[in-house]
Write a protein that holds these residues in place. Structure first.
Motif, mmCIF file in Angstrom:
data_model
loop_
_atom_site.group_PDB
_atom_site.id
_atom_site.type_symbol
_atom_site.label_atom_id
_atom_site.label_comp_id
_atom_site.label_asym_id
_atom_site.label_seq_id
_atom_site.Cartn_x
_atom_site.Cartn_y
_atom_site.Cartn_z
ATOM 1 N N THR A 34 0.813 -1.222 0.000
ATOM 2 C CA THR A 34 0.000 0.000 0.000
ATOM 3 C C THR A 34 0.842 1.265 0.000
ATOM 4 O O THR A 34 0.376 2.309 -0.461
ATOM 5 N N ASP A 35 2.086 1.191 0.505
ATOM 6 C CA ASP A 35 2.944 2.383 0.469
ATOM 7 C C ASP A 35 3.697 2.497 -0.859
ATOM 8 O O ASP A 35 4.517 3.406 -1.037
ATOM 9 N N ARG B 12 13.034 -4.115 1.304
ATOM 10 C CA ARG B 12 12.392 -3.386 0.211
ATOM 11 C C ARG B 12 13.402 -3.235 -0.921
ATOM 12 O O ARG B 12 14.594 -3.473 -0.767
ATOM 13 N N THR C 295 13.952 -0.102 -3.486
ATOM 14 C CA THR C 295 13.580 1.178 -4.078
ATOM 15 C C THR C 295 14.008 1.279 -5.534
ATOM 16 O O THR C 295 13.427 2.054 -6.304
ATOM 17 N N THR D 149 11.323 -0.157 -7.559
ATOM 18 C CA THR D 149 10.201 0.773 -7.447
ATOM 19 C C THR D 149 10.393 1.987 -8.347
ATOM 20 O O THR D 149 9.449 2.462 -8.992
ATOM 21 N N ARG E 246 2.515 9.164 -7.625
ATOM 22 C CA ARG E 246 2.365 8.689 -6.249
ATOM 23 C C ARG E 246 3.563 7.851 -5.824
ATOM 24 O O ARG E 246 4.017 7.926 -4.673
ATOM 25 N N THR E 247 4.091 7.055 -6.749
ATOM 26 C CA THR E 247 5.272 6.238 -6.440
ATOM 27 C C THR E 247 6.485 7.121 -6.174
ATOM 28 O O THR E 247 7.226 6.919 -5.200
ATOM 29 N N GLN F 165 6.332 8.718 -2.785
ATOM 30 C CA GLN F 165 6.702 7.816 -1.694
ATOM 31 C C GLN F 165 8.218 7.644 -1.608
ATOM 32 O O GLN F 165 8.780 7.594 -0.504
ATOM 33 N N SER G 206 9.824 10.990 -0.264
ATOM 34 C CA SER G 206 9.460 11.324 1.121
ATOM 35 C C SER G 206 10.021 10.325 2.118
ATOM 36 O O SER G 206 10.311 10.683 3.266
ATOM 37 N N GLY G 207 10.236 9.081 1.680
ATOM 38 C CA GLY G 207 10.675 8.058 2.619
ATOM 39 C C GLY G 207 12.097 7.575 2.472
ATOM 40 O O GLY G 207 12.660 6.997 3.421
#
Length: 383
Positions: A263-264, A281, A283, A286, A314-315, A318, A321-322
């Motif tokens: 979801t993130d 994860r 990135t 992503t 949106r990706t 994320q 920001s993260g």
């Protein structure tokens, strides 16, 4: 997230590109420690170095004084020994490291390097297999043999399509199309997830086995395998709009990602790792997904592509920001690092690819490329 946030993130990444250029005077960056930002480099760029050269071309577009074209030329020169290497993966490096310079600036030295690599890829096509095999010089964690393939080998196609346009070469176009069709037929499953690798019969081209040698298991969906399928089908859809098959494949594999990503929106290194949600994860995969989504959005136009542009925005939001290191705030690391990249967690990885939580140069490239498009400095569909 507003356009001003994307611009701020782009500027952070420019600071990191400048810092990397000054820190890596020999060779090309491969991955950097999340703790201190220090790079592990390779002499000729390995398969990843073209990503940094690509960053330098894009940085020149932003600020030609701070990032003169000579920066990209100097970095590209370190890659030149790879033009004739027998590896399908050089398509990645010479598209972003060389063809990009010609696309953006009509740079003749970059064009020459890219065409040399493309001609070599064209010659690697094996009619018995119906594709370009990985090649004896391919950077793999295990022996590859003469009839090995993988979804990663789609990296050849972006460069081949560009070169076909440059040369008006029907054979190069045919090679790119045949390679795309065969690789996708083998590696895209009926549910639209992707298996990474395959072994073929060298005499008949028949598939003997499929497996995922960099993922959790032979039957799992490694995040970056899905990522390469998304990127290169979307790129083909963008540069070859007359071929509906590429749009169909791109939508299939991207929709699978959208339906299965957390979801993130930041993918796990492998979608089937039983350790989820405690698994690593990735990135980098992503960021590839974001870049692929922008390509498909361009191919489908404002109406059909709106879903994918929104997903890309949106990706990217994320990721910045993260996972993008900040300026100031007491953080000792260089600003603009995309942390959280995972090469692989498989023990069979090459030592140089063992990083599991790092900045991966190709992940940084695709995030920076996406920011260049989202901030309007690169026209959607141009690269």
């Amino acid at each position: 997230m507003s356009r001003s946030n994307f611009i701020a993130a782009r500027e952070r990444m420019l600071a990191r590109i400048a810092q990397t250029r000054d820190a890596v005077a020999v060779g090309l960056p491969h991955w950097a420690s999340t703790e201190d930002g220090k790079w592990t480099s390779t002499p000729d760029g390995d398969w990843t170095g073209g990503a940094f050269v690509g960053e330098l071309w894009l940085a020149h577009l932003v600020d030609s004084g701070r990032f003169p074209r000579s920066d990209a030329h100097a970095a590209l020169a370190r890659m030149l020994p790879r033009t004739q290497r027998r590896t399908a993966f050089k398509g990645f490096g010479f598209y972003h490291g060389a063809a990009l310079g010609n696309i953006l600036f009509a740079d003749e030295a970059a064009r020459d390097a890219a065409l040399s690599a493309a001609r070599s890829l064209e010659q690697m096509f094996d009619p018995k297999l119906g594709l370009i095999p990985l090649g004896q010089d391919a950077e793999e964690a295990s022996a590859v043999g003469s009839a090995e393939s993988s979804i990663d080998s789609l990296q050849a196609t972006g460069l081949l399509y560009w070169a076909a346009d440059q040369l008006g070469g029907s054979h190069m176009e045919e090679v790119a199309n045949a390679h795309m069709r065969k690789v996708l037929k083998i590696h895209v499953r009926p549910d639209n997830s992707v298996i990474q690798s395959s072994t073929l019969d060298p005499k008949t081209g028949k598939v003997l086995r499929t497996h995922t040698h960099k993922g959790y298991s032979d039957v799992s969906t490694w995040g970056r395998a899905q990522g390469w399928a998304m990127l290169y089908t979307a790129h083909a859809a963008m540069v070859r709009p007359e071929e509906p098959l590429w749009r169909e494949y791109a939508a299939r594999v991207l929709d699978w990602w959208i339906d299965h990503v957390p979801t993130d929106l930041v993918a796990y290194w492998d979608f089937d790792d039983p350790a989820i949600p405690s698994a690593s994860r990735d990135t980098a995969a992503t960021a590839i997904a974001a870049a692929a989504s922008l390509r498909l959005a361009s191919a489908l136009g404002p109406t059909g592509g709106a879903k994918y542009r929104d997903f890309a925005e949106r990706t990217v939001t994320q990721l910045i920001s993260g996972y993008l290191t900040p300026i100031g705030s007491g953080d000792p690391r260089p600003p603009g690092m995309l942390t959280g990249g995972c090469f692989t967690r498989k023990a069979v990885a090459r030592d140089i690819d063992a990083a599991q939580d790092a900045e991966l140069i190709f992940g940084s490239y695709f995030l920076f490329e996406s920011l260049m498009i989202l901030t309007g400095l690169v026209t959607e569909g141009r690269i």
